[in-house]
Design an enzyme around this catalytic site. Structure first.
Site, PDB file in Angstrom:
ATOM      1  N   THR A 185      -8.761   6.359  -2.044  1.00 51.65           N
ATOM      2  CA  THR A 185     -10.102   5.857  -2.352  1.00 51.65           C
ATOM      3  C   THR A 185     -11.153   6.940  -2.135  1.00 51.65           C
ATOM      4  O   THR A 185     -12.249   6.843  -2.673  1.00 51.65           O
ATOM      5  CB  THR A 185     -10.464   4.615  -1.513  1.00 51.65           C
ATOM      6  OG1 THR A 185     -10.101   4.863  -0.158  1.00 51.65           O
ATOM      7  CG2 THR A 185      -9.744   3.383  -2.024  1.00 51.65           C
ATOM      8  N   LYS A 218       0.368  14.526   1.451  1.00 53.56           N
ATOM      9  CA  LYS A 218      -0.995  14.777   0.948  1.00 53.56           C
ATOM     10  C   LYS A 218      -1.236  16.274   0.727  1.00 53.56           C
ATOM     11  O   LYS A 218      -2.224  16.669   0.133  1.00 53.56           O
ATOM     12  CB  LYS A 218      -2.033  14.196   1.913  1.00 53.56           C
ATOM     13  CG  LYS A 218      -1.989  12.664   1.976  1.00 53.56           C
ATOM     14  CD  LYS A 218      -2.979  12.105   2.997  1.00 53.56           C
ATOM     15  CE  LYS A 218      -2.849  10.605   3.197  1.00 53.56           C
ATOM     16  NZ  LYS A 218      -3.502   9.808   2.147  1.00 53.56           N
ATOM     17  N   LYS A 228     -14.839   8.056  -4.126  1.00 56.56           N
ATOM     18  CA  LYS A 228     -16.131   8.357  -3.488  1.00 56.56           C
ATOM     19  C   LYS A 228     -16.653   9.701  -3.959  1.00 56.56           C
ATOM     20  O   LYS A 228     -17.842   9.862  -4.256  1.00 56.56           O
ATOM     21  CB  LYS A 228     -15.975   8.347  -1.960  1.00 56.56           C
ATOM     22  CG  LYS A 228     -15.682   6.972  -1.403  1.00 56.56           C
ATOM     23  CD  LYS A 228     -15.131   7.035   0.012  1.00 56.56           C
ATOM     24  CE  LYS A 228     -14.477   5.697   0.365  1.00 56.56           C
ATOM     25  NZ  LYS A 228     -13.483   5.807   1.421  1.00 56.56           N
ATOM     26  N   LYS A 237      -8.787  13.793   4.539  1.00 56.03           N
ATOM     27  CA  LYS A 237      -7.927  12.603   4.551  1.00 56.03           C
ATOM     28  C   LYS A 237      -6.958  12.770   5.713  1.00 56.03           C
ATOM     29  O   LYS A 237      -6.880  13.851   6.308  1.00 56.03           O
ATOM     30  CB  LYS A 237      -7.184  12.422   3.218  1.00 56.03           C
ATOM     31  CG  LYS A 237      -6.517  13.672   2.684  1.00 56.03           C
ATOM     32  CD  LYS A 237      -5.992  13.468   1.260  1.00 56.03           C
ATOM     33  CE  LYS A 237      -7.047  13.658   0.206  1.00 56.03           C
ATOM     34  NZ  LYS A 237      -7.325  12.489  -0.599  1.00 56.03           N
ATOM     35  N   ARG A 238      -6.218  11.707   6.033  1.00 51.32           N
ATOM     36  CA  ARG A 238      -5.184  11.832   7.071  1.00 51.32           C
ATOM     37  C   ARG A 238      -4.341  13.074   6.793  1.00 51.32           C
ATOM     38  O   ARG A 238      -4.038  13.363   5.637  1.00 51.32           O
ATOM     39  CB  ARG A 238      -4.244  10.627   7.036  1.00 51.32           C
ATOM     40  CG  ARG A 238      -4.722   9.424   7.795  1.00 51.32           C
ATOM     41  CD  ARG A 238      -3.673   8.327   7.815  1.00 51.32           C
ATOM     42  NE  ARG A 238      -3.173   7.978   6.482  1.00 51.32           N
ATOM     43  CZ  ARG A 238      -1.882   7.976   6.146  1.00 51.32           C
ATOM     44  NH1 ARG A 238      -0.953   8.345   6.998  1.00 51.32           N
ATOM     45  NH2 ARG A 238      -1.526   7.623   4.937  1.00 51.32           N
ATOM     46  N   HIS A 246       0.802  -1.227   0.000  1.00 50.22           N
ATOM     47  CA  HIS A 246       0.000   0.000   0.000  1.00 50.22           C
ATOM     48  C   HIS A 246       0.830   1.268   0.000  1.00 50.22           C
ATOM     49  O   HIS A 246       0.274   2.362   0.129  1.00 50.22           O
ATOM     50  CB  HIS A 246      -0.917   0.042   1.224  1.00 50.22           C
ATOM     51  CG  HIS A 246      -2.125  -0.823   1.105  1.00 50.22           C
ATOM     52  ND1 HIS A 246      -3.260  -0.427   0.448  1.00 50.22           N
ATOM     53  CD2 HIS A 246      -2.367  -2.084   1.550  1.00 50.22           C
ATOM     54  CE1 HIS A 246      -4.160  -1.401   0.507  1.00 50.22           C
ATOM     55  NE2 HIS A 246      -3.646  -2.422   1.161  1.00 50.22           N
TER      56      HIS A 246
END
Length: 841
Positions: free
Chosen positions: A683, A578, A687, A572-573, A379
């Site tokens: 992911t 990110k 969504k 998100k985290r 991952h």
């Protein structure tokens, strides 16, 4: 029994007689079953029937049905004896179970009517449920989507995890920024889990290896704790098949309490093993900065693997034939074990140990069984996330496993030396054991690759990076071992149940609801993308979702937001790769420009509400600084009377599945802006796209495939590509980077004190300099900022053209069919696990 309004339950339900009825399908019967549970499965004082009591009684009435379906599924699998998959994951982000179970069992109407008979609305009761705190981010949510698809596709498959009492943490936002408190989801109890007192396995830690006279080895001594199974039923959508997520709890036995010491007043000493057992499932990802923290994490990983494998072997042996016990050579044709990331890597040496030491197999036979049984999903390509455990710690906690790992490594090295002389000089990086004298470690990803029959990445770009870079030399040894399985999401939870208005419109225009289990049918919307009637219905569904979200935001943050503004969301985290920092710097620049404009100029801009949410790991300082910065910027922007009509900034606290189910349907733009090559898949991007939300993003992870599927004209692209990143980092080191003036302006404004007295120097310093630890802008925020701001300007323009925006939104949903977890799991089943559907008749 009284209800919330003080009415006795008998008064509320005068037409309803209490009656146990697990098969109830009709509203009056269901209401009778709920009242039965309120009375005879009591957890509260008998005079209360408030919303909380109603939740537990409703859940238990539904659980009756689930237990019945689970029993039928288990017995059917037992009779047919198919090959079965066992999915091992350290985390599952399940979310609420009530609405999902009611939806999958197709009982929403009857349950809503039943609760009305009892004086309640289904939505009000569903709101009482707490999210199961068993996960953190995308890894755990993926595992939960996978379970939903396994059940829906009627696959013989089961999930295994740990029953964390306090999850990761509950996030509070205060003047100091993020604060962490323990999750309380099990403070009372979970109505969904079924404890299996007959499913208990011993799990050992520490001790030593005893060599028997016949040369066989046995691990003895040390601490032994008990793993007790709790099953959470997972129903498929409109199918009888109901599988389970089996969660392990760690306990000590009564005889492990030293009564003599206890009576001498040595209470803590007397209950030492009880206390140590309890620590194992207290929290997810305990801090590992200390030796004790590392030891606890390793214990958690081994506890999951050992309990699960003992259970799997016990199930395999349950099916022994009349001619005696099964042959071990049949094991891989009946069992597939999938390791979700490197956390369950210890399944490899533990399966070897159980086969050799407990069942008498020789090395070659045990290795043959193990290497045909286990498969590994990678991952991440982030070096810090590829787990490496200290050899000394492993020898201390798991001495027998270290012997086995040493032997696997020795044999692998011998094979390479005898068959691939060209790789001899690469053995130092290919071997499982890294004998660096400063820090000898076990490389878990290497152990997974060497031992598994299949290794997969989770998006095409990610799998290509694994094959071409991270695992390139392994690919040359085993070219057929590596696959791609692009992640997916369940369309039940992530569209049908969380956005019913949009779902109904899709069903109306496609003239079928079959898309819920065959998501490729969404392409049928493309032909209507320009249709004014569809656009108008689409807009009203989005408006209803935005309205719901605005009410939620005001309730939890006190900030009132304009539903006519563009809803721009990044959830998100919180992690530097990110790039939430790039998002907030862009917001800071926008705020500065709005302040400089004349009132009539401001009126021409596109009003925006920027929402950011996510948890920063408790010990990740820079991530926590980002959370603080977002909140400080929000405080200033939202209270500025000149600007707050055109810009609002909201940090959404305690992001979890339930919050996502509110945010995603109401979002119009979502940001997936990681440095290219660093996000394995993502992911949440799927969504958002499925819900008709447009994406601004880099060519990273699954963004690449989403853009291909929905059409590049419907995606706001910016940023460096993965293959450019190494060169750009090198140029930065060499002092060749020329920053965009807007980037410099945003940073200076952030440092100017406008947003309060907190010192953001250390955070913003990560963007400065050319080299050095925590410097040199490793994640290329500076390089990508110019194209990011240009893409944001295109977003502003596109949003002004309502017809064009609605068409893009419809095209986004229409192109999301590929990203169903049903497709992903069907591929795993066929191409990795070799299992087939086994529907309950």
């Amino acid at each position: 029994m009284a209800n919330a309004n003080g009415k006795a339950a008998t008064g509320v339900s005068e037409k309803v007689s209490e009656k146990a009825n697990p098969e109830a399908n009709e509203a009056t019967e269901i209401a009778g079953n709920i009242i039965y549970h309120a009375k005879y499965s009591p957890h509260f004082s008998p005079l209360k029937f408030g919303p909380e009591q109603a939740l537990y009684a409703t859940a238990e009435s539904l659980r009756d049905r689930l237990i019945q379906l689970w029993n039928e599924t288990y017995l059917h699998f037992h009779k047919v004896d198919p090959k079965q998959t066992y999915y091992l994951s350290m985390e599952y982000l399940q979310g609420r179970a009530l609405t999902n179970a009611i939806g999958n069992l197709d009982l929403k109407g009857p349950y809503a009517d039943a609760l009305r008979k009892l004086g309640y609305e289904l939505e009000e009761i569903a709101e009482q449920e707490k999210d199961a705190a068993l996960g953190n981010g995308g890894l755990g949510r993926l595992a939960s989507c996978f379970l939903d698809s396994m059940a829906t596709l009627n696959l013989p498959a089961w999930g295994y995890g740990l029953r964390y009492r306090h999850g990761l943490f509950k996030q509070l936002i205060t003047k100091k920024g993020q604060e962490e408190v323990a999750e309380d989801w099990l403070e009372k109890f979970s109505p969904w889990e079924i404890v299996r007192h007959d499913v208990v396995f011993p799990v050992r830690f520490f001790g030593h290896v005893q060599i028997n006279p016949d040369g066989s080895r046995k691990w003895v001594g040390g601490d032994v704790v008990q793993a007790l199974a709790y099953d959470v039923p997972i129903p498929g959508f409109k199918t009888k098949n109901t599988i389970s997520l089996r969660l392990w709890e760690a306990k000590a036995r009564a005889e492990d309490l030293d009564l003599f010491q206890f009576n001498e007043g040595e209470y803590e000493l007397a209950a030492q093993l009880h206390s140590r057992a309890q620590q194992i499932c207290t929290v997810l990802y305990p801090g590992d900065a200390t030796e004790n923290g590392k030891l606890l994490r390793l214990k958690q990983q081994f506890f999951l693997c050992s309990a699960s494998l003992q259970d799997i072997i016990s199930r395999f042996n349950e099916r022994s034939t009349g001619e005696g016990s099964r042959k071990w050579s049949e094991f891989p044709s009946k069992v597939a074990v999938q390791m979700n990331d490197t956390h369950p890597t210890l399944a490899i040496p533990e399966l070897m140990r159980l086969l050799m030491d407990d069942n008498g197999l020789g090395w070659d036979e045990a290795w043959d069984v193990t290497s045909k049984t286990v498969a590994y999903t990678n991952h991440t390509v982030l070096p810090e996330a590829l787990e490496k455990w200290s050899q000394s710690l492993m020898w201390k906690l798991l001495p027998r496993h270290m012997e086995i790992i040493e032997e696997i490594d020795k044999r692998f090295v011998q094979t390479i030396r005898s068959t691939r002389v060209d790789l001899e000089d690469k053995l130092s990086s290919l071997s499982i054991l890294d004998h660096n004298p400063q820090k000898p470690v076990v490389r878990m990803a290497n152990l997974c690759v060497v031992s598994s029959h299949t290794v997969n990445g989770v998006a095409q770009l990610h799998s290509d990076i694994l094959k071409d870079e991270l695992f390139a030399d392994y690919v040359s040894i085993w070219p057929n071992k590596f696959q791609n399985k692009t992640n997916g999401i369940t369309p039940r939870r992530w569209l049908r149940f969380c956005s019913p208005e949009l779902s109904d419109i899709i069903t109306k225009w496609l003239k079928t609801d079959k898309w819920i289990t065959d998501l490729d049918l969404l392409t049928g919307l493309r032909q209507f993308a320009d249709n004014e009637e569809l656009q108008s219905e689409w807009a009203s569904a989005k408006a209803a979702n935005k309205q719901r979200l605005a009410q939620y935001i005001e309730r939890v943050t006190g900030v009132s937001i304009d539903t006519n503004s563009l809803f721009d969301i990044q959830v998100k985290r919180i992690h530097e790769y990110k790039r939430q920092l790039m998002n907030i710097l862009g917001v800071i620049y926008r705020f500065k420009k709005l302040k400089e404009m004349k009132p009539e100029e401001r009126k021409k801009t596109t009003p925006r509400t920027v929402m950011i949410g996510g948890k920063a790991f408790a010990t990740y300082t820079n991530a926590k600084r980002i959370v603080k910065l977002v909140n400080d910027v929000g405080d200033v922007v939202n209270s500025d009377p000149e600007v707050n009509e055109y810009l609002k900034v909201v940090f959404v606290p305690n992001y979890n599945v339930t919050v996502a189910e509110m945010l995603i349907p109401g979002s119009e733009l979502s940001q997936h802006i990681s440095t290219a090559g660093m996000e394995a898949s993502g992911t949440s991007n799927m969504k958002f796209a499925l819900n008709g939300c447009l994406i601004i993003g880099t060519l990273d992870g699954a963004n690449v495939e989403i853009r291909e599927e929905i059409g590049e004209e419907n995606f706001f692209l910016f940023g460096a590509t993965a293959d450019q990143v190494p060169r750009l980092r090198k140029e930065r080191e060499d002092g060749l980077f020329k920053p965009d003036p807007r980037f410099e302006e945003a940073k200076q404004f952030a440092k100017s004190g406008v947003f309060g007295t907190y010192d953001y120097g250390p955070l913003l310093d990560s963007l400065e300099g050319n080299t050095g630890y925590g410097r040199g802008d490793y994640f290329l925020v500076g390089y990508d900022f110019a194209s990011y701001m240009d893409a944001q300007a295109k977003v502003d323009e596109a949003y002004k053209d309502r017809k064009r925006w609605l068409k893009m939104s419809i095209m986004s949903t229409a192109g999301s069919g590929k990203f169903s977890s049903d497709r992903t799991i069907a591929q795993y089943a066929k191409e990795i696990w070799n299992i087939e559907a086994c529907p309950v008749p």
